[in-house]
Design a protein around this motif. Structure first.
Motif, short mmCIF file in Angstrom:
data_model
loop_
_atom_site.label_atom_id
_atom_site.label_comp_id
_atom_site.label_asym_id
_atom_site.label_seq_id
_atom_site.Cartn_x
_atom_site.Cartn_y
_atom_site.Cartn_z
N ARG A 106 0.86 -1.19 0.00
CA ARG A 106 0.00 0.00 0.00
C ARG A 106 0.89 1.23 0.00
NH1 ARG A 106 -5.32 -0.56 1.50
NH2 ARG A 106 -5.29 1.48 2.53
N SER A 163 -2.91 -4.53 -4.02
CA SER A 163 -2.06 -3.35 -3.91
C SER A 163 -2.90 -2.10 -4.15
CB SER A 163 -0.93 -3.41 -4.94
OG SER A 163 -0.10 -4.52 -4.70
N ARG A 164 -2.57 -1.04 -3.42
CA ARG A 164 -3.30 0.20 -3.58
C ARG A 164 -2.32 1.38 -3.56
NH1 ARG A 164 -8.41 0.14 -4.07
NH2 ARG A 164 -8.44 2.40 -3.94
N GLY A 190 -7.27 0.06 -7.95
CA GLY A 190 -6.24 0.22 -6.93
C GLY A 190 -5.72 1.63 -6.77
N PHE A 208 0.15 2.57 5.87
CA PHE A 208 0.80 2.38 4.58
C PHE A 208 2.15 1.68 4.72
CE2 PHE A 208 -2.00 6.03 4.24
CZ PHE A 208 -2.74 5.71 3.10
#
Length: 325
Positions: A106, A163-164, A190, A208
């Motif tokens: 992330r 995943s972002r 994403g 994150f």
């Protein structure tokens, strides 16, 4: 709700610190100044900072920086290519290779309005996933029926988290340009866009895996506060990565770079973006930013460990990185 409450608390604390910094000498030096913090702010406007080579009140810098990027947003990417002769693309590619993100990571990209880092991140993740699939296929070229069955039954179980990439920028015009680019490139999965201040990020703690800020931290009024926020929103073990213009190490290159910066970049800004002053500020802001060693110490003081930096193009740009314990 939790994030908004934390933001409110931090703002109250910061305002209270500003209001209590009133000395007796300051009171006597200003006749007619009221003593009550609820009815007067005569002492809170004395703090100054730099806007390029100009000294301005702290609260004015944020407004002026916002206006700069509002003015240049539509031509921002074109000017990046023109000013750096396209080399900024290599710097950003190198950032991603140094990051080497894995599927499920992330990312928070701060001051990333036009999306360059986020787009590269998602593409890098996609290429990593495809590489893993190819390796899996090669290892399964002659599978047994049991291996095939197991593969199908576990294909969607315990898979990696999606995943972002979150692009956070205080400037709505920059985010608007970034969204337009994402639409034109067909990138949506994403990817999120958030209006937010680097000094007061609208996210909860420990969210994150990676925090990036590329060519944005020198425009922040309180760099130490931005670094503290980066530390706060990263997960334990998360990585801070900052790409920023820095101090050129070679004297000959430094003279050439200065001549090019002050004589050519504002001219390019006027010709391409119709804005001389904004690019004059951008050139000056680079010279006011701490050098590599000083910025490294600032990152360490914020609480990061294993802090190091790498110079690109003779120190024109440096990549700083560190980790959260």
């Amino acid at each position: 709700m939790a994030a908004s409450m934390r933001l409110l608390v931090r703002r109250v604390i910061r305002l209270s610190h500003r209001n209590i910094n009133v000395t007796a000498a300051g009171v006597s030096a200003r006749s007619g100044c009221c003593l009550g913090p609820s009815s007067c702010r005569c002492f809170s406007d004395d703090r100054s900072t730099h806007f390029g080579f100009e000294t301005v009140p702290e609260e004015e810098k944020a407004k002026r920086v916002y206006k700069v990027f509002e003015n240049v947003a539509q031509k921002y990417d074109i000017m990046n290519d023109a000013m750096s002769l396209g080399i900024h693309r290599l710097w950003k590619d190198t950032l991603l290779h140094a990051m080497h993100p894995q599927p499920g990571a992330r990312l928070l990209d701060v001051a990333g309005g036009t999306g360059d880092i986020a787009f590269r991140f998602l593409e890098y993740i996609r290429s990593q996933q495809e590489r893993q699939k190819r390796r899996a296929m090669r290892s399964m070229q002659t599978p047994s029926w049991q291996e095939i069955s197991n593969n199908y039954s576990t294909e969607d179980e315990d898979g990696p988290q999606e995943s972002r990439a979150v692009v956070c920028d205080i400037n709505k015009e920059m985010l608007k340009v970034g969204k337009q680019k994402a639409d034109s490139l067909g990138i949506s999965a994403g990817l999120s866009w958030v209006v937010g201040d680097a000094e007061e990020l609208p996210f909860d703690d420990d969210q994150f895996d990676i925090y990036t800020i590329a060519f944005g931290i020198r425009n922040v009024t309180h760099i130490d506060q931005a670094l503290q926020e980066a530390l706060r929103v990263l997960k334990p073990g998360g990585r801070f990565m900052c790409l920023e213009f820095s101090k050129v190490t070679n004297p000959v290159l430094a003279r050439l770079y200065d001549a090019y910066s002050f004589q050519m970049i504002p001219v390019l800004g006027e010709v391409i973006a119709g804005d001389w002053k904004s690019y004059q500020y951008l050139v000056e802001s680079i010279r006011k930013f701490p050098d590599q060693e000083e910025f490294k110490h600032m990152i360490e003081d914020a609480g990061f460990y294993s802090v190091q930096y790498y110079n690109f193009t003779g120190g024109v740009v440096a990549l700083h990185s560190g980790f959260k314990l």
